[in-house]
Scaffold this active site. Structure first.
Site, PDB file in Angstrom:
ATOM      1  N   ASN A  40       0.807  -1.230   0.000  1.00  0.00           N
ATOM      2  CA  ASN A  40       0.000   0.000   0.000  1.00  0.00           C
ATOM      3  C   ASN A  40       0.838   1.276   0.000  1.00  0.00           C
ATOM      4  O   ASN A  40       0.354   2.346   0.358  1.00  0.00           O
ATOM      5  CB  ASN A  40      -0.970   0.008   1.188  1.00  0.00           C
ATOM      6  N   ASP A 115       4.726 -16.707  14.923  1.00  0.00           N
ATOM      7  CA  ASP A 115       5.780 -16.548  15.915  1.00  0.00           C
ATOM      8  C   ASP A 115       5.115 -16.215  17.252  1.00  0.00           C
ATOM      9  O   ASP A 115       4.496 -15.161  17.395  1.00  0.00           O
ATOM     10  CB  ASP A 115       6.687 -15.383  15.448  1.00  0.00           C
ATOM     11  N   ASP A 217       9.267 -18.014  20.432  1.00  0.00           N
ATOM     12  CA  ASP A 217      10.361 -17.102  20.717  1.00  0.00           C
ATOM     13  C   ASP A 217      10.895 -17.272  22.144  1.00  0.00           C
ATOM     14  O   ASP A 217      10.105 -17.337  23.095  1.00  0.00           O
ATOM     15  CB  ASP A 217       9.828 -15.661  20.549  1.00  0.00           C
ATOM     16  N   GLU A 271      12.605 -21.704  19.853  1.00  0.00           N
ATOM     17  CA  GLU A 271      13.898 -21.048  19.662  1.00  0.00           C
ATOM     18  C   GLU A 271      14.791 -21.511  20.806  1.00  0.00           C
ATOM     19  O   GLU A 271      14.427 -21.373  21.970  1.00  0.00           O
ATOM     20  CB  GLU A 271      13.729 -19.526  19.698  1.00  0.00           C
ATOM     21  N   HIS A 345      16.504 -13.297  11.041  1.00  0.00           N
ATOM     22  CA  HIS A 345      16.355 -11.848  11.239  1.00  0.00           C
ATOM     23  C   HIS A 345      17.239 -11.306  12.358  1.00  0.00           C
ATOM     24  O   HIS A 345      17.261 -10.105  12.573  1.00  0.00           O
ATOM     25  CB  HIS A 345      14.882 -11.548  11.522  1.00  0.00           C
ATOM     26  N   ASP A 346      17.905 -12.180  13.117  1.00  0.00           N
ATOM     27  CA  ASP A 346      18.804 -11.729  14.183  1.00  0.00           C
ATOM     28  C   ASP A 346      20.274 -11.885  13.795  1.00  0.00           C
ATOM     29  O   ASP A 346      21.155 -11.603  14.604  1.00  0.00           O
ATOM     30  CB  ASP A 346      18.607 -12.585  15.453  1.00  0.00           C
TER      31      ASP A 346
HETATM   32  O1  TEU Z   1      15.735 -13.722  20.081  1.00  0.00           O
HETATM   33  C1  TEU Z   1      16.168 -14.327  21.269  1.00  0.00           C
HETATM   34  C2  TEU Z   1      17.602 -14.303  21.460  1.00  0.00           C
HETATM   35  O2  TEU Z   1      18.125 -15.178  22.120  1.00  0.00           O
HETATM   36  C3  TEU Z   1      18.372 -13.065  21.121  1.00  0.00           C
HETATM   37  O3  TEU Z   1      19.305 -12.932  22.136  1.00  0.00           O
HETATM   38  C4  TEU Z   1      19.162 -13.049  19.909  1.00  0.00           C
HETATM   39  O4  TEU Z   1      20.262 -13.895  20.076  1.00  0.00           O
HETATM   40  C5  TEU Z   1      19.598 -11.625  19.747  1.00  0.00           C
HETATM   41  O5  TEU Z   1      18.485 -10.971  19.177  1.00  0.00           O
HETATM   42  C6  TEU Z   1      20.775 -11.396  18.863  1.00  0.00           C
HETATM   43  O6  TEU Z   1      21.142 -10.050  18.920  1.00  0.00           O
HETATM   44  C7  TEU Z   1      14.366 -13.591  19.915  1.00  0.00           C
HETATM   45  C8  TEU Z   1      14.025 -12.963  18.577  1.00  0.00           C
HETATM   46  O7  TEU Z   1      14.473 -13.800  17.550  1.00  0.00           O
HETATM   47  C9  TEU Z   1      14.598 -11.588  18.506  1.00  0.00           C
HETATM   48  O8  TEU Z   1      14.372 -10.976  17.261  1.00  0.00           O
HETATM   49  C10 TEU Z   1      13.962 -10.785  19.595  1.00  0.00           C
HETATM   50  O9  TEU Z   1      14.544  -9.507  19.621  1.00  0.00           O
HETATM   51  C11 TEU Z   1      14.097 -11.453  20.955  1.00  0.00           C
HETATM   52  O10 TEU Z   1      13.769 -12.830  20.933  1.00  0.00           O
HETATM   53  C12 TEU Z   1      13.151 -10.824  21.941  1.00  0.00           C
HETATM   54  O11 TEU Z   1      11.844 -11.190  21.642  1.00  0.00           O
HETATM   55 CA    CA Z   2       2.564  -1.406   3.720  1.00  0.00          CA
END
Ligand code: TEU
Ligand code: CA
Length: 577
Positions: A40, A115, A217, A271, A345-346
């Site tokens: 959008n 998630d 998570d 996780e 994503h981390d």
């Molecule tokens: O990540 C959990 C986690 O263990 C984090 O310490 C991760 O190793 C860290 O983000 C790396 O810098 C989960 C999610 O995947 C993360 O995106 C979230 O920020 C976090 O939980 C809190 O919900």
């Molecule tokens: Ca959008």
């Protein structure tokens, strides 16, 4: 469990053949909704954007999607701070958009995992807004508090806090609340049965809608010892592993299975932050009835923590440790099932971290890593964009970053007059935003992701690295990915066969045998920028490889050795019965 007699190297040994089920055969494709497709024109990816791209994903052979959190959130941590678990984040659309996405996915034979973020809520969740008003409030006991009159709280470390302090003082209640992540992410009190009931109801709500499972998570952190003892810092210098060993963790996971998961045809993956292989088994042992899979951090930890086996190879970590780690998990899972991933994503981009994203090597190393991930034993968790060979963006200024983790750590270093330049250089390699830049659909200014300026910069390399260009090029990383996905579907022995590590002490080559009831495979990968040699012993192929990433694969020499070029990967079918 079927028991089958094996021949060949394991002559006479009875090997258990794992039970067959869809989540062992699938590839789980992770979408970070904010970064995938904007529909959008507000510069933020959304649910309709994902629906619009389902055909593309199906065309690649993808049949399971894991969506990073899509629930209402103030976005302190991009959705990992949930303010309402039964509402869709306004940036992402509406519940109707979600229902449409789920219907469309199911119609294409695709599954959707959500998630579940229930170690903590957002501080803007109604429960916490109530809880923080008074010790007498009904919701006070939904969270974890340390009363002021007991003196300073015991040391607990926060992942994201600028001061690394996991306690935050709340004046109205004259107490500190616990937050393992940002202070805007207060931890829930799982010892309160009402909290658990609330979580189970939320799970029922989504499963009743028809979703196919959850990624959970930070799940190892949910149970805390509420006497809050001092942590033995000799034993837990890093503190975080202590968090993953709470006293009632496994009771709660078993209860969750009984109360919720066992009532649906769904899958669950926890996780597994800071969980060792021997602890990991307890989460996934089918006899214990907890989770189906655990998503461990073995590869990320080794890449960050170990020194090279031999600096001359150009591998900046210990490949030997990486190999032994995967072998250890393979053994530890027992009757359970392993997982594998190299980015999410981390984490930074897979090709930038485990391969080499400089132009001569990017495609080769991305293809090699693709072969590796999709031929190991275990369900692969594939991060969107890796199939294009997307690379780290390597921001040079702190202002370019959005991530709370990077920003707060920078603040802290600055306040203590630390070396911010050094930190920024390090973040270019490991910062989480490297993986969060918009998906590169085409070469237009915003990469086909959006018509407006995206919330996070598009990687300038999208002019050459993008889905449209790669669809048009039969030798692209994208087409290669598609081929390997198809091959894995066709050869289920690559899913169910056993794993045996070869040449464990070779510092450059990752080689293994996959051995099923009807077929045996040999996979060899040179993880280094230098040529490498492998002698696979008796596992000598008699036929042409099934798959390779160079135009023509290395061949065995007279002395039964393979001379592999940098990042060369080859998969052989050794024999088929
Ligand atoms: O990540 C959990 C986690 O263990 C984090 O310490 C991760 O190793 C860290 O983000 C790396 O810098 C989960 C999610 O995947 C993360 O995106 C979230 O920020 C976090 O939980 C809190 O919900
Ligand atoms: Ca959008």
């Amino acid at each position: 469990m079927n028991l089958t007699t094996k021949n060949g190297s394991n002559q006479g040994i009875i090997l258990a053949q794992p039970d067959k089920i869809w989540w062992k055969e699938t590839i789980i494709y992770q979408i970070y909704p904010r970064s995938f497709q904007d529909s959008n024109g507000d510069g933020i990816g959304d649910l309709r954007g994902i629906t619009d791209r389902l055909d593309y994903l199906r065309g690649l052979g993808i049949d399971t999607l894991w969506l990073s959190p899509i629930f209402a959130s103030p976005n302190t941590d991009n959705g990992y701070d949930v303010s309402n678990y039964r509402e869709i984040m306004s940036d992402f659309g509406t519940m109707e958009d979600f229902d449409q996405l789920l219907r469309s996915a199911h119609a294409l034979g695709m599954r959707i995992l959500l998630d579940l973020v229930v170690n903590h809520t957002s501080e803007e969740h109604l429960w916490f807004m109530e809880a923080r008003t008074s010790r007498d409030n009904h919701y006070y006991d939904y969270y974890l508090w340390w009363p002021e009159e007991q003196g300073p709280p015991p040391y607990r470390k926060s992942h994201f806090d600028e001061n690394a302090d996991a306690w935050y003082y709340n004046p109205p209640t004259r107490s500190y609340y616990l937050h393992y992540f940002a202070r805007q992410q207060p931890d829930l009190n799982w010892d309160n049965p009402e909290v658990r009931r609330e979580v189970y109801e939320i799970m029922h709500f989504w499963l009743d809608k028809g979703i196919d499972g959850f990624r959970m998570d930070s799940i190892p952190y949910i149970s805390k010892d509420r006497s809050f003892p001092e942590i033995d810092l000799q034993k837990y210098p890093d503190v975080f592993p202590y968090y993953s060993l709470g006293p009632h963790l496994h009771d709660y996971l078993q209860e969750m299975r009984r109360e919720v998961l066992s009532h649906y045809d769904c899958m669950s993956v926890g996780e597994g932050s800071k969980v060792s292989p021997s602890e990991g088994r307890r989460f996934i042992d089918p006899a214990r009835q907890e989770l189906d899979m655990l998503y461990h951090f073995g590869a990320a930890d080794i890449r960050n923590e170990t020194a090279p086996d031999d600096p001359a190879t150009g591998i900046p970590y210990s490949l030997i440790s990486l190999k032994k780690m995967y072998a250890a998990w393979d053994e530890a899972v027992g009757d359970g099932w392993p997982t594998i991933y190299l980015s999410n994503h981390d984490q930074p981009r897979m090709v930038s971290r485990f391969g080499c994203d400089a132009p001569p090597w990017r495609e080769l190393s991305a293809k090699m890593l693709t072969m590796f991930l999709l031929t190991m034993r275990g369900t692969p968790y594939w991060y969107a964009g890796d199939e294009l060979g997307m690379a780290n963006i390597r921001f040079s200024r702190i202002e370019d970053y959005d991530d709370i983790d990077t920003r707060n750590r920078y603040k802290k270093i600055k306040e203590h007059s630390g070396d911010t330049e050094c930190f920024l250089r390090e973040q270019q390699e490991v910062g989480r935003d490297n993986a969060r830049t918009p998906y590169q659909w085409d070469d237009t200014p915003y990469a086909g992701f959006s018509t407006a300026k995206p919330w996070l910069q598009v990687n300038p390399n999208h002019v050459t690295i993008n889905a449209a260009a790669e669809l048009a090029d039969p030798d692209s990383v994208l087409h290669f990915f598609k081929r390997v996905v198809a091959l894995r579907k066709q050869h289920t022995e690559l899913v169910y066969g056993t794993f045996r590590l070869l040449a464990p002490d070779n510092p450059q080559v990752f080689a293994y045998l996959r051995e099923g009831v009807d077929a045996r495979y040999l996979a060899v990968f040179n993880f280094s920028l230098q040529p490498a040699t492998l002698n696979p012993g008796t596992a000598l192929p008699r036929t042409e490889p099934l798959l390779h990433n160079y135009p023509s694969p290395a061949a065995f020499g007279k002395n039964r050795t393979l001379e592999l070029r940098p990042y060369e990967g080859i998969l052989y079918l050794l024999d088929r019965k």
